[in-house]
Design a protein around this motif. Structure first.
Motif, PDB file in Angstrom:
ATOM      1  N   GLU A 194       0.369   3.999   1.847  1.00 30.25           N
ATOM      2  CA  GLU A 194       0.548   4.540   3.194  1.00 30.25           C
ATOM      3  C   GLU A 194      -0.044   3.552   4.199  1.00 30.25           C
ATOM      4  OE1 GLU A 194      -0.657   8.630   5.561  1.00 30.25           O
ATOM      5  OE2 GLU A 194      -1.011   8.444   3.426  1.00 30.25           O
ATOM      6  N   ILE A 195       0.645   3.313   5.297  1.00 30.00           N
ATOM      7  CA  ILE A 195       0.130   2.310   6.237  1.00 30.00           C
ATOM      8  C   ILE A 195      -1.116   2.843   6.942  1.00 30.00           C
ATOM      9  CG2 ILE A 195       2.332   1.192   6.672  1.00 30.00           C
ATOM     10  CD1 ILE A 195       2.281   2.783   9.371  1.00 30.00           C
ATOM     11  N   PRO A 196      -1.995   1.947   7.369  1.00 33.89           N
ATOM     12  CA  PRO A 196      -3.160   2.395   8.119  1.00 33.89           C
ATOM     13  C   PRO A 196      -2.726   3.124   9.379  1.00 33.89           C
ATOM     14  CG  PRO A 196      -3.368   0.088   7.513  1.00 33.89           C
ATOM     15  CD  PRO A 196      -1.987   0.498   7.172  1.00 33.89           C
ATOM     16  N   VAL A 218       0.847  -1.197   0.000  1.00 30.29           N
ATOM     17  CA  VAL A 218       0.000   0.000   0.000  1.00 30.29           C
ATOM     18  C   VAL A 218       0.879   1.243   0.000  1.00 30.29           C
ATOM     19  CG1 VAL A 218      -1.956  -1.099   1.140  1.00 30.29           C
ATOM     20  CG2 VAL A 218      -0.130  -0.082   2.514  1.00 30.29           C
TER      21      VAL A 218
END
Lengths: 262, 560
Positions: free
Chosen positions: A85-87, A83
């Protein structure tokens, strides 16, 4: 594979370890002393050598932490999860294993002083925790969906965990209880056996009769039972077995064999 | 390693508010830094209560001029004497600050959680196990040495004390790695190290110093352990000796003892701008001073066991002792400058902020730390020859109780973020006044006694084979000072009981708390009270200064 943080700390650690060896040899170290931390030969000036080597080992430890757990490197996490950007919410799922690991280390420490069996038990627990911990860390980052991660982790680990855990619990319970029975008096062992049987029956009835059990009660039961059985087993092991009276016939027979043997 | 061809898109929305009810299951499995921090804090407060009670008994015994023996022998006295000292450092002060940092630091740097949350959780349980082993083994006749020799059972108990202490140190090291990595790696966008809030910065410095020095204590413990379990018997446990304590004593003496009080400067620097309702007047200077204090508190090298009895006459020891006062004085000066420039706006809020519990606590803690470092300065002045006397105890008590007061002020300050509740104000003022007064009496009495040649270990039993110190010059005045110290110790216990009562009272309260009740300037005050499980409802905006909330206010044009 290797994060920037790991590279930095590992490089720093190696450089410091190299500096320690260099410093050792240039301040009077001889033979293999600076390379073997004084095992074979002198290490030179103690303070500087210890400081440099201590710093180096600390840096390498930090590097291993970084590469082993990986959850302090947002870029690495994003890369692994595929992804951008990480959650921003916490990705690390709740787990019993840190607590189990702490008890494992505690058992090793106590075993170091009191009994080898306790130490080995702690060592085995720590080994299991290391594997479980690694698998949890991997599963937490397998995809960006926590539910999918949980299913994935259970699919891999449940076929191993459930039989292994069941066997370990039975073995530990039997071993610890048998130690308690051997250490207590004849009447006491009957009482202990009775109490343990009633407890098992009560817990089983509780499980069967309640469709859903409060998880706090369940956790409390598991914790108290585990601590009681293990503590009892440890104390009984340290105390030793009670005196058993053997039949005189056996003693005479043994004695005769012994004389004949000579 | 991705297990799906097209991974789901990451959610940027944050989790719902965390549940208030925390049960045993959560305590055993949580990876939420706030819950982990609360476990540390509870452990620290419990240990504080136990340590201060032991402290009272010790001071009462010291002030007892009759032949009565509260401990039942010099061995027992020595065990509790050393347990009080190591306990105050390793079981009280360090866990209190670790707990506070575990809750607050991730929010301050804009992170959603602490780094390595599972390691952080394992650390707190390892701490509780290690502390349990240590306490039980001391009660069972163990401890850090024995003056009158030991039986084989007591030898095992001493070995258990050593491994228990090692577990505590390992747990503190693991927690330190988590905190330091959080500050280094998980800062939000724009937050460079000069913009890190002062408490988070002080914890980075403190944990770095602990990471550098506590492994040395582990090495000491390993050395002692192997000697005890079949080694050459260098530590003389069998025949009676205080060598184990001597080997580890550097942990509770200057300069190392200062390392456990580094966060005092962070708490002071964090609270002063809130009280003043303006930016910190000397933020960069405060950052440098905290770092300098950290450097001057590295004490692994200062070991009398290796450097000889005259280690305190060495140049470097004297330099560390002399210069440690400067960063403390500078930090207090910077905080005072900030508060002096406070903006009152005519509504009296500035004055009420100055009289708040956290403000009084931070100021009291700063002054206690200053007194401790000044006593440490006196300790290194060679003509006075104060080594081995109660001056050493005075330095330890003043510095460590300064740290305790700072931690309690921090608990009051960040209570909305720790538990989602306010702690009682009046009770807080009384408690902190009581603690500071007690610490001053305790420290001052020992400081004066040091000049009267009172030995740090002052117990004498007729017929004991224990090594005894020289007889002081003025025994009568020392006995008066011992009574003063006992009064101080009693005041401290009363203060700690007040803290426990205040926490219990707050736990029953269902009063709702504002997100930013005091006008805080750092990112933790943008979270709800109590914070949700991911801390922030949306990712923090790019940080451009050390006080991001004042920047937001300025942009909205509400306040310059």
């Amino acid at each position: 594979m290797f994060t920037t943080g790991f590279k930095f700390f590992f490089g720093l650690g190696m450089a410091l370890a190299g500096a320690a060896v260099f410093y050792g040899y240039t301040t009077g170290g001889n033979h293999m002393g600076p390379l073997s931390m004084g095992w074979k030969g002198g290490i030179g000036e103690h303070l500087g050598y210890s400081l440099l080597l201590g710093l180096g080992v600390t840096a390498i430890t930090v590097a291993l932490f970084l590469v082993f757990f990986r959850d302090a490197d947002p870029a690495a996490q994003a890369h692994y999860m595929g992804v951008e950007e990480i959650p921003t919410n916490s990705l690390v799922t709740a787990s019993f294993w840190p607590v189990v690991g702490a008890f494992g280390v505690g058992a090793m420490a106590i075993g170091l002083v009191l009994h080898t069996a306790v130490f080995v038990t702690g060592l085995v627990v720590c080994g299991v925790v290391a594997i479980e911990w690694l698998m949890d860390s991997w599963a937490d980052r397998a995809t960006g969906d926590p539910e999918a991660n949980r299913v994935l982790r259970n699919r891999v680990m449940a076929p191993i965990e459930i039989p292994a855990l069941g066997a370990a619990m039975v073995a530990l319970g039997v071993l610890a209880t048998s130690r308690i029975l051997l250490a207590t008096s004849k009447l006491g062992s009957v009482v202990v056996a009775g109490v343990v049987s009633v407890l098992i029956l009560c817990i089983a009835v509780l499980f069967v009769s309640k469709r859903r059990i409060n998880r706090n009660i369940l956790a409390g039961l598991v914790l108290v039972t585990a601590v009681a059985v293990l503590a009892g087993g440890v104390v009984a092991t340290v105390t030793g077995e009670r005196d058993f009276h053997h039949h005189e016939v056996d003693d005479e027979h043994d004695g005769a064999d012994s004389v004949e043997g000579h | 390693m991705t297990m799906t061809d097209s991974p789901p898109v990451a959610e940027t929305a944050l989790a719902a508010a965390s549940p208030r009810v925390v049960g045993l299951f959560d305590a055993l499995t949580t990876t939420d830094h706030k819950r982990i921090g609360r476990l540390w804090l509870r452990s620290g407060v419990l240990a504080l209560l136990a340590a201060t009670i032991v402290g009272v008994v010790l001071t009462v015994e010291n002030s007892n001029s009759s032949a009565d023996d509260l401990f039942g022998g010099v061995n027992n006295y020595f065990q509790y004497f050393s347990a009080y000292r190591f306990g105050l450092v390793l079981l009280v002060v360090a866990p209190l600050f670790v707990g506070l940092a575990t809750v607050v630091v991730p929010m301050q740097v804009g992170a959603t959680n602490i780094a390595f949350p599972r390691a952080a959780h394992g650390a707190v349980w390892l701490f509780m196990i290690g502390a349990g082993i240590t306490v039980v083994s001391v009660v069972a006749g163990g401890g850090w040495g024995a003056l009158d020799g030991v039986s084989s059972g007591e030898r095992d108990a001493i070995a258990l004390t050593l491994v228990g202490t090692a577990l505590v140190i390992v747990s503190l090291l693991a927690a330190s790695i988590c905190i330091a990595t959080t500050v280094v790696s998980l800062r939000t966008a724009g937050m460079n190290l000069l913009r890190v809030p002062l408490f988070a910065w002080s914890m980075l410095v403190a944990t770095s110093v602990w990471l550098l020095t506590l492994p040395i204590a582990l090495g000491n413990l390993a050395l002692i352990y192997f000697d005890l379990r079949g080694g050459p018997g260098e530590y003389g446990v069998a025949e009676g000796s205080s060598d184990i304590y001597t080997q580890l004593g550097w942990l509770v003496e200057q300069p190392q003892v200062y390392a456990f009080a580094i966060p005092v400067l962070g708490v002071l620097g964090q609270i002063a701008p809130v009280v003043a309702r303006r930016r910190h007047a000397q933020h960069t200077a405060a950052v440098i001073l905290i770092g300098l204090f950290g450097l001057l508190s590295v004490g692994g090298w200062s070991q009398p066991a290796f450097q000889g009895a005259n280690y305190d006459e060495k140049f470097i020891f004297i330099v560390f002792g002399l210069f440690a006062v400067l960063p403390v004085l500078g930090s207090i000066g910077a905080a005072t400058d900030t508060i002096a420039k406070r903006s009152d706006d005519g509504d009296g809020a500035g004055i009420s902020g100055l009289l708040s519990v956290y403000s009084l606590g931070a100021i009291g803690a700063g002054l206690l730390l200053l007194a401790g470092t000044v006593a440490g300065l006196a300790r290194v002045i060679q003509p006075w020859d104060l080594g081995g006397r109660t001056t050493t105890t005075a330095v330890m008590n003043l510095v460590l109780y300064g740290a305790v007061v700072a931690a309690i002020a921090g608990i009051w300050f960040w209570a909305p973020k720790i538990s989602g509740r306010h702690l009682p104000v009046m009770m807080g003022r009384l408690v902190l006044f009581d603690l500071v007064a007690g610490a001053v009496l305790l420290g001052a009495a020992d400081f004066v006694s040091g000049f009267l040649e009172a030995p740090a270990f002052g117990y004498q039993v007729a017929g004991s084979t224990a090594p005894l110190m020289a007889v002081p010059s003025d025994q009568n005045l020392i006995e008066v000072m011992n009574v003063v110290a006992a009064v101080g110790a009693v005041l401290i216990v009363l203060g700690v009981l007040g803290v426990v009562a205040a926490l219990a009272k707050a736990a029953r309260s269902d009063e709702s708390v504002e997100d930013n009740p005091y006008g805080g300037q750092t990112l933790e005050w943008t979270t709800s009270s109590p914070p949700s499980s991911g801390n922030f409802s949306e990712p923090p905006e790019r940080v451009v200064s050390e006080a991001p909330l004042l920047d937001t206010v300025s942009e909205n044009g509400e306040e310059a």
